[in-house]
Scaffold this active site. Structure first.
Site, PDB file in Angstrom:
ATOM      1  N   GLU A 322     -11.545 -49.762 -15.615  1.00 15.65           N
ATOM      2  CA  GLU A 322     -11.754 -51.162 -15.240  1.00 15.65           C
ATOM      3  C   GLU A 322     -10.551 -51.697 -14.462  1.00 15.65           C
ATOM      4  O   GLU A 322     -10.691 -52.539 -13.583  1.00 15.65           O
ATOM      5  CB  GLU A 322     -12.005 -52.029 -16.476  1.00 15.65           C
ATOM      6  N   HIS A 351     -14.986 -25.537 -28.353  1.00  9.10           N
ATOM      7  CA  HIS A 351     -16.361 -25.057 -28.502  1.00  9.10           C
ATOM      8  C   HIS A 351     -17.339 -25.930 -27.714  1.00  9.10           C
ATOM      9  O   HIS A 351     -18.544 -25.882 -27.942  1.00  9.10           O
ATOM     10  CB  HIS A 351     -16.740 -25.035 -29.984  1.00  9.10           C
ATOM     11  N   LYS A 455     -22.735 -58.966 -14.361  1.00 11.90           N
ATOM     12  CA  LYS A 455     -23.197 -60.058 -15.227  1.00 11.90           C
ATOM     13  C   LYS A 455     -24.127 -61.001 -14.463  1.00 11.90           C
ATOM     14  O   LYS A 455     -25.150 -61.450 -14.985  1.00 11.90           O
ATOM     15  CB  LYS A 455     -21.999 -60.832 -15.780  1.00 11.90           C
TER      16      LYS A 455
END
Length: 528
Positions: A322, A351, A455
């Site tokens: 950000e 793994h 937004k």
């Protein structure tokens, strides 16, 4: 490079802080002396930019805000007596509040004490507290913590189900700077509904962390919540863990918040030095620049070799991405900067994706987070002379060597143990590194126009949803999607309209499709 020269490079570039017992090793990053000479002028500017930032320069021009998270752990350097007093009073308020909750002086109406914390926030208001809870939460805390960090109804239900028998003794913290951010607002409304369903009064079990005179502050005041903990206007979400945002939930869990602040303060002192080799944050920023050629060409893979630090990679995702993910530089040029961050934990990663790191696309560099202390107390031997911790250390060293042998760059950050002091120092180390790197590539690390645009786009979709529903409710017969989009006045948004309707239909919100669901263009829709 032969082993002798590699050892010499390790010694030359190893950083060690005696007070913190903290190491930063960038010897496995490929750069030469000419690169250092080239980048020195950029660092001189970066050091000056940091001094201006700490002195109170406006660093977020979009919101006309200073950026002062450094003052939180050193109030004496705050640019005004008022800010210093604000910091000290807030810290005292948090500590007093936590003590009263733990003693039972502040208690819920229908229980003897608060047993649980439900923290509602998004982004930095969630990731920082989650990281610290995972890293430092005691095995037997005075209060268990739970999080609502999204507006996913099923996720909210899962968290509330965990608290179903203890909602009467749950303290709710709602964290939002403005009070208008949808996700924490939605979480608050959902939790209020859950309280009402159990005939509980929400206000006597709620506290707000917000800025003065915010929407949330006004709600908390008018409804007479237990308390309002002030959030400083000059602290951004991704640098807010050592503010009231992170300190309140930490204190309630019994975590030593003064030690966290002290560790961050010590690291801040170390990272103010105008000497690349003697400044651990500068060393990190230099490495990021060298590996990605100042254009973020390689991803940052964060591998903490300690279970309790698993959340650190997610915390850094927000802090780094950000801050540095910007379309334009400070001169207005389109540069599309940024560094992608992802991670797992050692030795689980052995793994999982180390196979690709070792042999696959070389589009990354690794940051190993090493912890010297295995555990408190002695360890049993799993083989003669060998403990589980020996294996963990061996896996880290082996992976580091295997990556280097295949021309993969890595950084190793080593701390003595996972405790509040060292976690505070880790947070401060990366906060400063991000700021340095932002200066090196000439971008503003302290605004986030892309977040705001997202937004706004979401709000536009919800407005469109209301228009669509209003029209459908007025129609007597089903409408084709094309006709509906025309009536709404946005024929170019037909795909979004279809997806809005599909979501409403899936949740039995009155929308009914007519026709072949697999062929959206043929569908008609009505409201029943």
């Amino acid at each position: 490079m032969d082993s002798k020269k590699l050892w010499e490079r390790y010694i030359e570039w190893l950083y060690y802080h005696q007070g913190l017992e903290f190491y930063v090793d960038i010897s496995r990053i490929k750069f030469d002396d000419s690169f250092i000479e080239t980048i020195k002028p950029k660092f001189e500017k970066a050091f000056q930019d940091m001094e201006a930032l700490e002195a109170g320069a406006i660093a977020n021009p979009d919101e006309n805000r200073m950026v002062g998270h450094y003052w939180l752990r050193a109030p004496d350097i705050a640019p005004s007596p008022e800010i210093k007093q604000e910091i000290l009073q807030t810290l005292e308020q948090i500590e007093t509040f936590a003590k009263k909750v733990h003693s039972g002086e502040i208690k819920p109406p229908k229980a003897a004490k608060f047993t649980d914390i439900l923290s509602i926030g998004i982004g930095g208001s969630a990731l920082g507290p989650q990281f610290v809870a995972e890293a430092l939460g005691p095995d037997d805390p005075p209060m268990e913590i739970h999080f609502i960090d999204n507006t996913d109804p099923a996720g909210i239900d899962r968290t509330l189900y965990q608290l179903r028998d203890r909602l009467t003794s749950t303290l709710v913290i709602v964290i939002s700077k403005s009070g208008g951010t949808p996700e924490p607002r939605n979480g608050m409304m959902e939790v209020k509904a859950a309280f009402a369903a159990q005939n509980l009064d929400f206000a006597p079990q709620a506290v707000a962390t917000t800025t003065p005179d915010s929407k949330l502050g006004k709600i908390a005041s008018s409804e007479e919540w237990i308390d309002i903990i002030p959030m400083a206007d000059w602290v951004g979400g991704r640098t807010s863990e050592l503010s009231s945002v992170g300190l309140l939930p930490a204190a309630l869990q019994g975590i030593d918040i003064r030690a966290m602040l002290a560790g961050a303060k010590e690291m801040d002192i170390a990272t103010r030095k105008h000497d690349i080799k003697d400044n651990p944050s500068a060393l990190l920023a230099l490495s990021w620049y060298a590996v990605g050629k100042g254009r973020g060409e390689k991803d940052m893979v964060v591998l903490p070799y300690k279970d309790s630090l698993l959340m650190f990679s997610r915390y850094l995702q927000q802090l780094v991405m950000e801050s540095l993910g910007k379309e334009k530089d400070l001169d207005g040029n389109v540069v599309n900067q940024g560094i992608a961050v992802y991670g797992n934990k050692g030795s689980t990663d052995q793994h999982a994706y180390v196979q690709q790191l070792r042999d696959g696309v070389p589009n990354f560099f690794v940051t190993f987070i090493e912890v010297l202390e295995d555990r408190q107390g002695t360890s049993p031997e799993v083989e003669p002379g060998v403990t589980s911790g020996d294996y963990l250390s061996g896996f880290l060293q082996g992976t580091r060597q295997a990556l280097y042998e295949n021309q993969r760059d890595s950084i190793t950050v080593t701390i003595p143990k996972v405790n509040p002091y060292n976690v505070g120092a880790l947070i401060a180390l990366y906060e400063r590194a991000v700021s340095f790197y932002g200066s090196l590539v000439n971008i503003n690390a302290y605004h986030q126009p892309g977040v705001e645009s997202g937004k706004k786009a979401a709000a536009t979709v919800l407005e469109l949803q209301q228009k669509v529903l209003n029209i459908l409710k007025q129609e007597q017969t089903p409408l084709s999607l094309e006709k509906l989009a025309e009536k709404v006045g946005t024929p170019e948004e037909i795909e979004i309209i279809y997806k809005i309707l599909r979501h409403l239909s899936s949740n039995k919100r009155g929308v009914v499709f007519h026709g072949n669901i697999g062929q959206p263009a043929s569908l008609a829709v009505s409201y029943q």
